[in-house]
Every structure is written in C-alpha cells, then in structure tokens.
Design an enzyme around this catalytic site. Sequence first.
Site, PDB file in Angstrom:
ATOM      1  N   SER A 146       0.834  -1.199   0.000  1.00 52.17           N
ATOM      2  CA  SER A 146       0.000   0.000   0.000  1.00 52.17           C
ATOM      3  C   SER A 146       0.879   1.263   0.000  1.00 52.17           C
ATOM      4  O   SER A 146       1.655   1.450  -0.938  1.00 52.17           O
ATOM      5  CB  SER A 146      -0.955  -0.040   1.191  1.00 52.17           C
ATOM      6  OG  SER A 146      -1.988   0.894   1.022  1.00 52.17           O
ATOM      7  N   ASP A 221      -9.767  -5.463  -3.944  1.00 48.91           N
ATOM      8  CA  ASP A 221      -9.102  -4.522  -3.045  1.00 48.91           C
ATOM      9  C   ASP A 221     -10.099  -3.448  -2.599  1.00 48.91           C
ATOM     10  O   ASP A 221     -10.765  -2.821  -3.433  1.00 48.91           O
ATOM     11  CB  ASP A 221      -7.914  -3.863  -3.765  1.00 48.91           C
ATOM     12  CG  ASP A 221      -6.997  -3.148  -2.790  1.00 48.91           C
ATOM     13  OD1 ASP A 221      -5.875  -3.629  -2.588  1.00 48.91           O
ATOM     14  OD2 ASP A 221      -7.418  -2.132  -2.199  1.00 48.91           O
ATOM     15  N   HIS A 253      -7.307  -6.027   0.400  1.00 48.75           N
ATOM     16  CA  HIS A 253      -6.138  -5.199   0.731  1.00 48.75           C
ATOM     17  C   HIS A 253      -5.414  -5.683   1.990  1.00 48.75           C
ATOM     18  O   HIS A 253      -4.413  -5.100   2.394  1.00 48.75           O
ATOM     19  CB  HIS A 253      -6.621  -3.756   0.945  1.00 48.75           C
ATOM     20  CG  HIS A 253      -5.563  -2.695   0.822  1.00 48.75           C
ATOM     21  ND1 HIS A 253      -5.020  -2.312  -0.383  1.00 48.75           N
ATOM     22  CD2 HIS A 253      -4.923  -1.932   1.754  1.00 48.75           C
ATOM     23  CE1 HIS A 253      -4.119  -1.357  -0.191  1.00 48.75           C
ATOM     24  NE2 HIS A 253      -4.039  -1.119   1.105  1.00 48.75           N
TER      25      HIS A 253
END
Lengths: 275, 275
Positions: A146, A221, A253
């Site tokens: 991320s 995600d 995610h």
Amino acid sequence: METLSENRCFGGVQGVYRHRSDACSCDMTFGLFLPEETGDGPVPLLWYLSGLTCTHENAMTKAGAQAWAADHGIALCFPDTSPRGEGVADDPEYDMGQGAGFYLNATQKPWTPHFRMWDYLAEELPTILDNGFAIDPDRQAITGHSMGGHGALTLAMSLPGRFRSVSAFSPICNPTDSDWGRKQFEGYLGSVEAGRAHDASLLMRESGFDGPVLVDVGTRDDFWDLLRMDTLADAMTARRQQGQLRLQEGYDHSYFFVSSFIADHLAFHAEALWA
Amino acid sequence: METLSENRCFGGVQGVYRHRSDACSCDMTFGLFLPEETGDGPVPLLWYLSGLTCTHENAMTKAGAQAWAADHGIALCFPDTSPRGEGVADDPEYDMGQGAGFYLNATQKPWTPHFRMWDYLAEELPTILDNGFAIDPDRQAITGHSMGGHGALTLAMSLPGRFRSVSAFSPICNPTDSDWGRKQFEGYLGSVEAGRAHDASLLMRESGFDGPVLVDVGTRDDFWDLLRMDTLADAMTARRQQGQLRLQEGYDHSYFFVSSFIADHLAFHAEALWA
C-alpha cells in the site's frame, strides 16, 4: 542502539531495535530478521515498507515473510512508517502524520523537521544496518504494501543501482492523482506538484527501473480506486518495463492477501539477489 | 450466526463469525479458514486453541498456519479462549477470567454460568461447524499453544475417537502442580483436586492418546518452569505413548516460535487426517 527484543525464528533471529535518528530527529524503531546464514558472513537484504497506520511490527508479525527469507538466506528489514513521539506533529486522520510518513522529506510546517522518511530510508538506516549487522549492501531489494508499495517503487526508481529488484503489494501507484497522495503532498510538501518526484507512475514513465518489477493487487481490493493501478499498468506497458503486474482474483487489501503471495515475492527477490 | 469478515487467503477464505453460545451464555467469536477444496466437499479440520490473553485472532494472523492448511487441503478453526462481554466475570490478572478460560467448565461463582469452554469446544462449536460449513467431522485433529496446548491435549485424551492426532506448542503440561493451573482450578473448580481431570500429564499416565502426539517447546521458553514439560515427558515415556517431544534450541514462547514450526505440525496432522 538499543535491542528491544530478539526472538529465535525459523533458525535465525527476529530482532527489534531502537536508535536515535538524525534524519528524523527522534527515536526510531525497526525490525530486522537475520537468517541462520548470517553467522557465515553478510547476507542479502530485502526491505519491507509498510502501509498507513502500520508500525515496524505489522508485517513482521503478520506477513509470514520470515519462513521464506530463511529458506532463501535473506535478511528482512521492517522500518517504521513515520517518525513518532510526543514532540512529533500528528493529524487526527489516519492518513497523515504519525503512521503515515509517505516516504518523503517534508518541507512544510508542522511536519519539518521530523518527517524525513526519505533520508531515513535512503541514507541513515542503510548505514546503520551496514555498520551493525552482517548485511551485504551490494545485494539489496525492496518491497512494500500500500503506502509502503509506493515507497518501495519510488525509492527503487529514484536510487538507480541500489536495489536489484522491486516488488509491491497493492501499492499506491499515482498519488498525485489520488486522495491517497494529493492531501499528503499538499501538507508535507506544499503542493501536489511538488509530489511528482514521489509518484510511481510518473517515475515509471520517466525512468523506469533497471531490473525486474513484480506488483500484486487483489481484484477485490477495498481501496482499488485510490491505488490507481491503471496508471502504473499504462506506464509499465508504455516503457516496456521488465516486470509482472498480477491481478489476484478475489483478494482484498489485507494481510491475508499479502501473506498469500509473500512466498512468490521472496522467490522473485531471491532470484535477483543471488544472481 | 453473523459473518464479521471474510478475506480471501491462500486460495481459500479466512472467515470470522459470531454466534450466540448456549454453552457460554454469551456471544462467541471464532475464526475459520476454509481451503479452496471446500468447494468440492467436506474437508478435514484442525482446531487451534490459543493461550492466555489471546482471542480468536492471534493465531489467525500470526501463526502462518493457513499457508500449510491450504497446501494440505485442511480447514482451521480458531476459537476464542473464554467467554467475553460486559456481564461476564473477569479478574484483574491476565491469567484468570476473560482471555483465560482454561478449557474447562467452571463450577464456582462468579465464573458460572459463562465459563463453560469445555462444553463449548467439545459439543457446541463442533455442531455449529458441522451444520454450517463443509467440514468432515470424522477427520478432526487438534493443536494449541500454551494454555491452548493444555486444552488440545486434555480434549484429545478425554474424547477418545474424536481426534486423529494431537499436537501442542509449549503446552501447560501439569497444571495441578504449576502456578499456571492451581490458582485457576481453585477459582473455577473450587479445588486443585477437581482439576485433575484437566491435567495433561495425569491424563497421559491414566489413558494416553490413541494416535500420534507431537509436542514442541523452545529451550529458552520464558515460562519453562510453569509448563512442566518434565512431567509430560515422564508420562509419555511411562506409557510408551506414540509420539514426539521436541526441544527446539534457542526458541522462546512467542509466535515467532510457533510460526517457525507450524509447517511441521500441519504436515503431522495432514498425515493422520488423510490416512
């Protein structure tokens, strides 16, 4: 440097260390996994940069990376995601301030002088590892998740020759055109424009990476629209960048996603690091 | 039953579910990993019981078990370690009350009526899994860490025919003769004597386990004196119990230890479950 903990792990040692950081003007904590082979001499190093809200600890305990690092004889470094402490500026939101350093050097108050994660990771912490541990500085690779994927990609492309390979899980790919980026560049750097040097898709178009790239993202995600995987895909194909962009069906995610594919990433980096 | 989360993980799904428990008279939460093979029909199940202070979440995020469960096509259930909630009794210390159910049915106030983890795990939760998920009730195995190792060993020996194999990481082996046990048996059951039916070393001497046993402990376990591995070793050798007791050089009590050997435990159970 202070040793906060050392636990035997997959034949090696998972340590946590704290040191005074000149770059960030505060104490910083990092995790370092050293495989058993460290006893025989310097080993390659894979950096793992974490995402928003994380500390040095999240990936260290949840990604499952040590199993494969041990298999491949590779060290792992888990830095923190920002400066921390009482005198360090913060923000009420999760996406700014402590836990959200965005891997850059802030130029704006109140973020100066502490928010200098770029210098910390590009210069200070590598020197500390090189001086204090059996790490081979000529064999480094970098990954992240991320915001940490953003950090990995931007550091890798901005420091040619430093890293042999780069990978990322669900990276923030185009922060100059995302709510994960615009706010932070305005705050830390004074403008979105000033953040162009920290945008992986723009860097990919301009310079690319001299080595293999691996990016994984889940098709479910939770933050798909914020990541802007489309711009990175465009940039990679535009410059014919050596690499793989994988869309993993049904994954989100979370660290359940990261841990599901961490073995692939370790194998990918091991191939480059041991070449 | 309420689904709190479902994340794709190693080709399967890591779910977290909450349900009303009749046994514990409160809401209970558990984690359940189902491998991809669940789509083709019922799969074997490995229970993972956690230690003091843990919830359903610790092992689910830190043990790294899903990687190997997916490889072997085995489901994993991560129950909580006690009843919880506002109306549930608690203790100021970490080793009693919420997070410290010790896998028994309390008979003493204030622990009745909620602290009935034995009934919950021996009867209620297996029925819930059997009714709600593609689990093969004839192929079950059990493992656990610390207090959860105690739970795994005592459940396995007290329910003949239920589990094909049992393993444990750093289990509490002789709670009737340890500060991890005597206090709890006095509190939950009214006397240490009443805890004899929940003492793995005593059960091993009396009845043993009709199947293979695997126990791992670190030679630098922080709680070595409380575990009383010596009494379990004595009991296993006294009855020539089929099994392995492994002392792992330099490892401690942490999840860095558990994750280092979880692959071995999954392989061990897979052999029994798929036989």
